[in-house]
Design a protein around this motif. Structure first.
Motif, PDB file in Angstrom:
ATOM      1  N   SER A 164       0.672  -0.952  -0.072  1.00 43.25           N
ATOM      2  CA  SER A 164      -0.017  -0.266   0.351  1.00 43.25           C
ATOM      3  C   SER A 164       0.892   1.149  -0.318  1.00 43.25           C
ATOM      4  CB  SER A 164      -0.796  -0.044   1.230  1.00 43.25           C
ATOM      5  OG  SER A 164      -0.251  -0.413   2.589  1.00 43.25           O
ATOM      6  N   GLY A 197      -0.658   5.198   1.556  1.00 42.88           N
ATOM      7  CA  GLY A 197      -1.883   4.581   1.594  1.00 42.88           C
ATOM      8  C   GLY A 197      -2.787   5.557   0.436  1.00 42.88           C
ATOM      9  N   ALA A 225       1.327   6.841   5.913  1.00 37.70           N
ATOM     10  CA  ALA A 225       0.145   5.654   5.136  1.00 37.70           C
ATOM     11  C   ALA A 225      -0.613   6.688   6.521  1.00 37.70           C
ATOM     12  CB  ALA A 225      -0.043   4.727   4.979  1.00 37.70           C
ATOM     13  N   SER A 254      -3.159   9.154   6.533  1.00 38.39           N
ATOM     14  CA  SER A 254      -4.422   9.159   7.067  1.00 38.39           C
ATOM     15  C   SER A 254      -4.666  10.350   8.262  1.00 38.39           C
ATOM     16  CB  SER A 254      -4.670   7.705   6.912  1.00 38.39           C
ATOM     17  OG  SER A 254      -4.274   6.713   5.742  1.00 38.39           O
ATOM     18  N   PHE A 293      -3.712   0.579   7.922  1.00 35.90           N
ATOM     19  CA  PHE A 293      -2.026  -0.273   7.643  1.00 35.90           C
ATOM     20  C   PHE A 293      -1.711  -1.158   8.503  1.00 35.90           C
ATOM     21  CE2 PHE A 293      -3.711   3.743   5.686  1.00 35.90           C
ATOM     22  CZ  PHE A 293      -3.887   3.452   4.163  1.00 35.90           C
TER      23      PHE A 293
END
Length: 280
Positions: free
Chosen positions: A68, A71, A100, A104, A114
């Motif tokens: 990822s 993200g 990430a 977020s 994550f």
């Protein structure tokens, strides 16, 4: 690692074939910046939409994204699953997972989390996810059989799988020296552990019992600001080690017409990959 520019100045440069070394590198920000540069390309938006479409209706679903990174894709998927769904983004790099998570917290709250995971040995139970996706991560894996088995294992029966991989030998570069450019392209391709990932997708997942398989090609036109960091570190390392049988001057000579083409607004390069979709 450093590379030498055509002006002779030494500048730091990363190697896109070394994403598994992010946490052991003193240049983790180079990899993060490179991902941001890639994700800003309009064709990468097309890829994200293609991957999401291949996963089908995601409302209320549990979705896993392997690799990822920062993200971006996981947050996009989280907007599709709704309040009753959940997206889990995983990456082998703690630095990427940390970035990430940080990003977020900057926007609206989304059903996304994550975790640091190795795609060869995922910690999730069999069939835990309704949908699983992986974009540009398998190329770095040193045990594709284990990784692909895991992608299938954690996806429930009847669930969906969507994968995007480049085939790095499809790199097309407009350059006056055809022979040297073929050498550079093959060197770039072979700098990835699995440079022929794209062309092997269908066979590998048919062998694992994936059903209703679809394949959609995506070609990315590479602006010079993306092309140069994609190749520069890899070619410099290969020249230094002797894998690329050029002198430092020959490597500079190969870059020179590309830099001149960019200055004249004539630079062209492209790279093609494939979205594979299927039902577990």
């Amino acid at each position: 690692m450093t590379t030498t520019t055509t002006s002779g100045a030494s500048t730091p440069s990363g190697n896109v074939g070394e994403f598994t070394t992010v946490d052991s590198s003193d240049r983790s920000t180079w990899f993060i910046d490179f991902m941001d540069r890639a994700n800003a390309l309009p064709e990468y938006g097309d890829m994200r939409r293609g991957l999401a479409a291949a996963l089908g209706d995601l409302k209320g679903k549990k979705v896993l994204e392997i690799g990822s990174g920062t993200g971006d894709d996981a947050r996009g998927l989280a907007a599709l699953v709704g309040d009753d769904g959940r997206v889990t983004g995983t990456d082998v790099s703690e630095a990427m997972v940390g970035e990430a998570r940080r990003r977020s917290t900057e926007g609206p709250s989304l059903p996304v989390e994550f975790a640091t995971e190795d795609m060869r040995r995922l910690s999730f139970a069999d069939g835990h996810f309704d949908a699983t996706t992986a974009k540009l991560v398998r190329q770095h894996c040193d045990d594709l059989d284990a990784a692909d088995d895991e992608l299938m294992r954690v996806t429930r029966r009847g669930g969906r799988l969507a994968i995007f991989d480049y085939d790095f030998d499809t790199l097309a570069v407009d350059h006056p020296d055809r022979t040297a450019t073929r050498q550079a392209v093959h060197c770039f391709c072979d700098g990835h552990r699995n440079g022929w990932n794209g062309r092997a997708l269908v066979g590998r997942f048919l062998d694992r019992g994936l059903n209703e398989v679809t394949v959609t090609p995506y070609t990315v036109r590479m602006p010079f600001a993306f092309f140069r960091p994609s190749l520069e570190g890899r070619l410099a390392e290969a020249q230094h080690s002797g894998e690329l049988p050029w002198t430092q001057g020959q490597l500079a000579d190969w870059w020179r017409p590309l830099i001149e083409a960019q200055e004249r607004g004539r630079f062209f390069a492209s790279l093609t990959g494939f979205v594979l979709g299927g039902t577990r």
